[in-house]
Design a protein around this motif. Structure first.
Motif, PDB file in Angstrom:
ATOM      1  N   CYS A  13       0.817  -1.214   0.000  1.00  0.00           N
ATOM      2  CA  CYS A  13       0.000   0.000   0.000  1.00  0.00           C
ATOM      3  C   CYS A  13       0.850   1.263   0.000  1.00  0.00           C
ATOM      4  O   CYS A  13       0.365   2.338  -0.358  1.00  0.00           O
ATOM      5  CB  CYS A  13      -0.934   0.017   1.200  1.00  0.00           C
ATOM      6  N   ILE A  14       2.116   1.140   0.395  1.00  0.00           N
ATOM      7  CA  ILE A  14       2.926   2.343   0.603  1.00  0.00           C
ATOM      8  C   ILE A  14       3.180   3.092  -0.700  1.00  0.00           C
ATOM      9  O   ILE A  14       3.196   4.327  -0.728  1.00  0.00           O
ATOM     10  CB  ILE A  14       4.238   1.980   1.323  1.00  0.00           C
ATOM     11  N   THR A  15       3.362   2.366  -1.792  1.00  0.00           N
ATOM     12  CA  THR A  15       3.525   3.035  -3.090  1.00  0.00           C
ATOM     13  C   THR A  15       2.325   3.920  -3.390  1.00  0.00           C
ATOM     14  O   THR A  15       2.468   5.068  -3.841  1.00  0.00           O
ATOM     15  CB  THR A  15       3.703   2.004  -4.217  1.00  0.00           C
ATOM     16  N   GLU A  16       1.124   3.409  -3.145  1.00  0.00           N
ATOM     17  CA  GLU A  16      -0.088   4.196  -3.389  1.00  0.00           C
ATOM     18  C   GLU A  16      -0.167   5.396  -2.455  1.00  0.00           C
ATOM     19  O   GLU A  16      -0.597   6.480  -2.852  1.00  0.00           O
ATOM     20  CB  GLU A  16      -1.323   3.308  -3.226  1.00  0.00           C
ATOM     21  N   ASN A  59       2.505  12.798  -3.079  1.00  0.00           N
ATOM     22  CA  ASN A  59       3.258  13.636  -4.025  1.00  0.00           C
ATOM     23  C   ASN A  59       2.386  14.204  -5.135  1.00  0.00           C
ATOM     24  O   ASN A  59       2.543  15.368  -5.523  1.00  0.00           O
ATOM     25  CB  ASN A  59       4.417  12.838  -4.609  1.00  0.00           C
ATOM     26  N   LEU A  60       1.455  13.404  -5.653  1.00  0.00           N
ATOM     27  CA  LEU A  60       0.590  13.911  -6.716  1.00  0.00           C
ATOM     28  C   LEU A  60      -0.483  14.836  -6.153  1.00  0.00           C
ATOM     29  O   LEU A  60      -0.963  15.736  -6.847  1.00  0.00           O
ATOM     30  CB  LEU A  60      -0.029  12.752  -7.491  1.00  0.00           C
ATOM     31  N   GLY A  61      -0.850  14.638  -4.898  1.00  0.00           N
ATOM     32  CA  GLY A  61      -1.778  15.560  -4.253  1.00  0.00           C
ATOM     33  C   GLY A  61      -1.158  16.927  -4.034  1.00  0.00           C
ATOM     34  O   GLY A  61      -1.846  17.950  -4.053  1.00  0.00           O
ATOM     35  N   LEU A  62       0.147  16.947  -3.808  1.00  0.00           N
ATOM     36  CA  LEU A  62       0.853  18.215  -3.617  1.00  0.00           C
ATOM     37  C   LEU A  62       1.199  18.896  -4.946  1.00  0.00           C
ATOM     38  O   LEU A  62       1.437  20.109  -4.986  1.00  0.00           O
ATOM     39  CB  LEU A  62       2.154  17.976  -2.837  1.00  0.00           C
ATOM     40  N   TYR A  63       1.233  18.125  -6.030  1.00  0.00           N
ATOM     41  CA  TYR A  63       1.657  18.678  -7.331  1.00  0.00           C
ATOM     42  C   TYR A  63       0.668  19.732  -7.818  1.00  0.00           C
ATOM     43  O   TYR A  63      -0.545  19.571  -7.723  1.00  0.00           O
ATOM     44  CB  TYR A  63       1.765  17.559  -8.371  1.00  0.00           C
ATOM     45  N   GLU A  64       1.215  20.801  -8.370  1.00  0.00           N
ATOM     46  CA  GLU A  64       0.388  21.837  -8.966  1.00  0.00           C
ATOM     47  C   GLU A  64       0.945  22.233 -10.324  1.00  0.00           C
ATOM     48  O   GLU A  64       2.143  22.091 -10.584  1.00  0.00           O
ATOM     49  CB  GLU A  64       0.321  23.073  -8.059  1.00  0.00           C
ATOM     50  N   LEU A 104      10.838   3.550  -3.420  1.00  0.00           N
ATOM     51  CA  LEU A 104      10.314   3.031  -4.681  1.00  0.00           C
ATOM     52  C   LEU A 104       9.118   3.857  -5.148  1.00  0.00           C
ATOM     53  O   LEU A 104       9.020   4.224  -6.329  1.00  0.00           O
ATOM     54  CB  LEU A 104       9.917   1.565  -4.516  1.00  0.00           C
ATOM     55  N   GLY A 105       8.207   4.157  -4.227  1.00  0.00           N
ATOM     56  CA  GLY A 105       7.043   4.954  -4.592  1.00  0.00           C
ATOM     57  C   GLY A 105       7.404   6.364  -5.010  1.00  0.00           C
ATOM     58  O   GLY A 105       6.798   6.927  -5.933  1.00  0.00           O
ATOM     59  N   THR A 106       8.410   6.932  -4.354  1.00  0.00           N
ATOM     60  CA  THR A 106       8.866   8.281  -4.718  1.00  0.00           C
ATOM     61  C   THR A 106       9.416   8.314  -6.137  1.00  0.00           C
ATOM     62  O   THR A 106       9.157   9.258  -6.894  1.00  0.00           O
ATOM     63  CB  THR A 106       9.933   8.765  -3.720  1.00  0.00           C
ATOM     64  N   ASN A 107      10.150   7.282  -6.516  1.00  0.00           N
ATOM     65  CA  ASN A 107      10.701   7.239  -7.873  1.00  0.00           C
ATOM     66  C   ASN A 107       9.609   7.123  -8.931  1.00  0.00           C
ATOM     67  O   ASN A 107       9.746   7.654 -10.040  1.00  0.00           O
ATOM     68  CB  ASN A 107      11.685   6.076  -8.000  1.00  0.00           C
TER      69      ASN A 107
END
Length: 480
Positions: free
Chosen positions: A108-111, A117-122, A156-159
């Motif tokens: 679940c950690i990748t999700e 990160n995608l929630g913070l992306y603008e 891994l999820g960050t990459n």
């Protein structure tokens, strides 16, 4: 920045709650405060802030009914939570993931990381005065799990999320700041610290090896085309090489078949397929996925000039086939045809995936949440379907019939670049199939999903989505 710290006291802590279970049942903590229970029903994507005695600030986030929650909703609910927290202008945020670990283990950690990160992306902006926001995210609630394993899963999820944001940044960049040359330089720079070999070929090489269809499109602009090749060969035990071929039209006016004025705003984003390829290979390399992948991105502009091609022209291609041009705004399939041939003849590809913002028809058929697929190989598609089910992306496979192929037969050339006024997504894909030399092939039309003005999911923001990237990544990860 995402890190782990079981005990870190933060400005806010996010706590997830199922609608039909008390917080005590799920987290072995006290029940929701009585005041909260009276007004908070824990429906999916609802939240309420609460300050406990002692000054601890919590954000309770509803997951809805437990039976209706699924693995693929983790990314969305985490992104929702992050967007709610941003309203309070805090820096240090803790997220309790015990609820997800209990149900889905460390996968679940990748999700979770993608959601953060995608929630913070603008959407990138170019204002002279910009507010710089910084957030420190601390993962908590992993008692009983090896902390080193949690840290590795975060890496891994960050990459993966970095690859998605890389693709989004490319697509969101204005066309005057991302010509084919700049796109090539940017992609090469991004991959400098990876095991990817990046080679960029200029217009002279493109002409010399006979990529006439590609060059015909690219010569219309004062910004010359570039062929970008990314080689990630990390599985010496296999001779199979999968080519990811991404459309890289950095400015698409439509040529002499000029786009209508209400479509002009989006002409910078016609390289979303190429961006997805660059991002997917970046993530594969950063995570050392055992795979042999070659990315081929034909980068060009499609403008109007005295050098431009026009309807009625007959042009050649790297494959040797001749093409009757009926529509200059159907340029993507022309450059992809030569790129597919290049991948097979020069890079030894044994399988092909092409990805492109190819037709408006796919959006008319499937809307903005689902991309279109064509394929000539059921086994290959089954593997891809398993990958996109894991990524959470949605695709729909179109049929291929003989009457569809008849639509792109030409009376004066081997093939024409436009079919009828209907079945546009199918005939566009079948044009590319003519150049795959019977190799297993998948075509992804992401014209409806590559960009959103109004986000459909919480992990999207206005602008580019990075469509296709995670599904391609998981295709290779699952084969390890």
């Amino acid at each position: 920045m995402i890190s782990v710290d079981k005990l870190k006291k933060c400005d806010f802590k996010i706590v997830f709650v199922y609608e039909d279970e008390s917080i005590n049942t799920n987290r072995n903590l006290n029940d929701l405060p009585e005041k909260v229970n009276k007004v908070f029903y824990k429906k999916y994507k609802t939240s309420i802030p609460f300050i406990e005695e002692g000054g601890v600030s919590l954000l309770y986030v509803g997951l809805g009914e437990k039976s209706k929650f699924s693995f693929n909703k983790i990314k969305d609910i985490v992104a929702y939570s992050i967007k709610q927290i941003k309203k309070y202008e805090v820096e240090d945020i803790a997220i309790d993931i015990s609820m997800f670990l209990k149900e889905y283990d460390v996968r679940c950690i990748t999700e979770v990381v993608l959601g953060i990160n995608l929630g913070l992306y603008e959407l990138k902006n170019y204002k002279t005065s910009k507010k710089q926001e910084k957030y420190n995210i601390f993962i908590q609630g992993y008692e009983g799990y090896n902390e080193e394993k949690i840290v590795e899963e975060i890496r891994l999820g960050t990459n993966i999320s970095d690859g998605v944001m890389l693709a989004r940044d490319l697509v969101n960049t204005p066309a005057n700041m991302l010509t084919p040359i700049i796109m090539a330089e940017t992609i090469a720079s991004i991959h400098e610290d990876t095991a990817v070999d990046v080679e960029v070929f200029d217009e002279n090489y493109i002409k010399d090896i006979g990529m006439e269809a590609f060059y015909t499109v690219g010569k219309s602009s004062g910004n010359p085309p570039r062929l970008i090749v990314l080689r990630y060969l990390a599985d010496p035990s296999s001779k199979d090489i999968t080519a990811l071929v991404g459309k890289g039209v950095t400015c698409d006016t439509g040529g002499y078949c000029l786009k209508p004025s209400n479509s002009m705003e989006g002409i910078k984003g016609d390289m979303a397929g190429g961006a997805a390829v660059a991002g997917a290979i970046y993530s594969l390399a950063k995570n050392n996925v055992k795979a042999n992948v070659v990315g081929v991105i034909p980068a060009s502009e499609n403008r109007i000039s005295r050098e431009s091609f026009i309807p009625g022209d007959v042009i050649g291609s790297m494959s040797g086939k001749t093409i009757e041009v009926l529509n200059t705004d159907a340029e993507g399939r022309l450059i992809l045809a030569d790129a597919v041939t290049y991948a097979i003849q020069k890079e030894g590809a044994s399988k092909i995936i092409d990805i492109a913002t190819l037709t408006g028809s796919v959006g008319n058929a499937l809307g903005f949440s689902t991309a279109g697929v064509l394929t000539n190989n059921d086994k290959f598609f089954k593997e891809f379907k398993e990958a996109y089910n894991k990524s959470g992306e949605q695709y729909w496979r179109f049929p291929i019939c003989d009457e569809h192929r008849d639509m792109i037969k030409s009376n004066i050339a081997d093939i024409k670049n436009m079919g009828k006024s209907y079945c546009g997504t199918i005939t566009a894909g079948l044009f590319i199939e003519e150049f795959v030399e019977n190799m297993p092939w998948i075509h992804l039309d992401i014209a409806g999903t590559a960009w959103v003005d109004t986000p459909l999911y919480e992990y999207q923001s206005k602008g580019a989505t990075g469509a296709g990237l995670t599904s391609m990544y998981y295709l290779f990860l699952e084969k390890e």
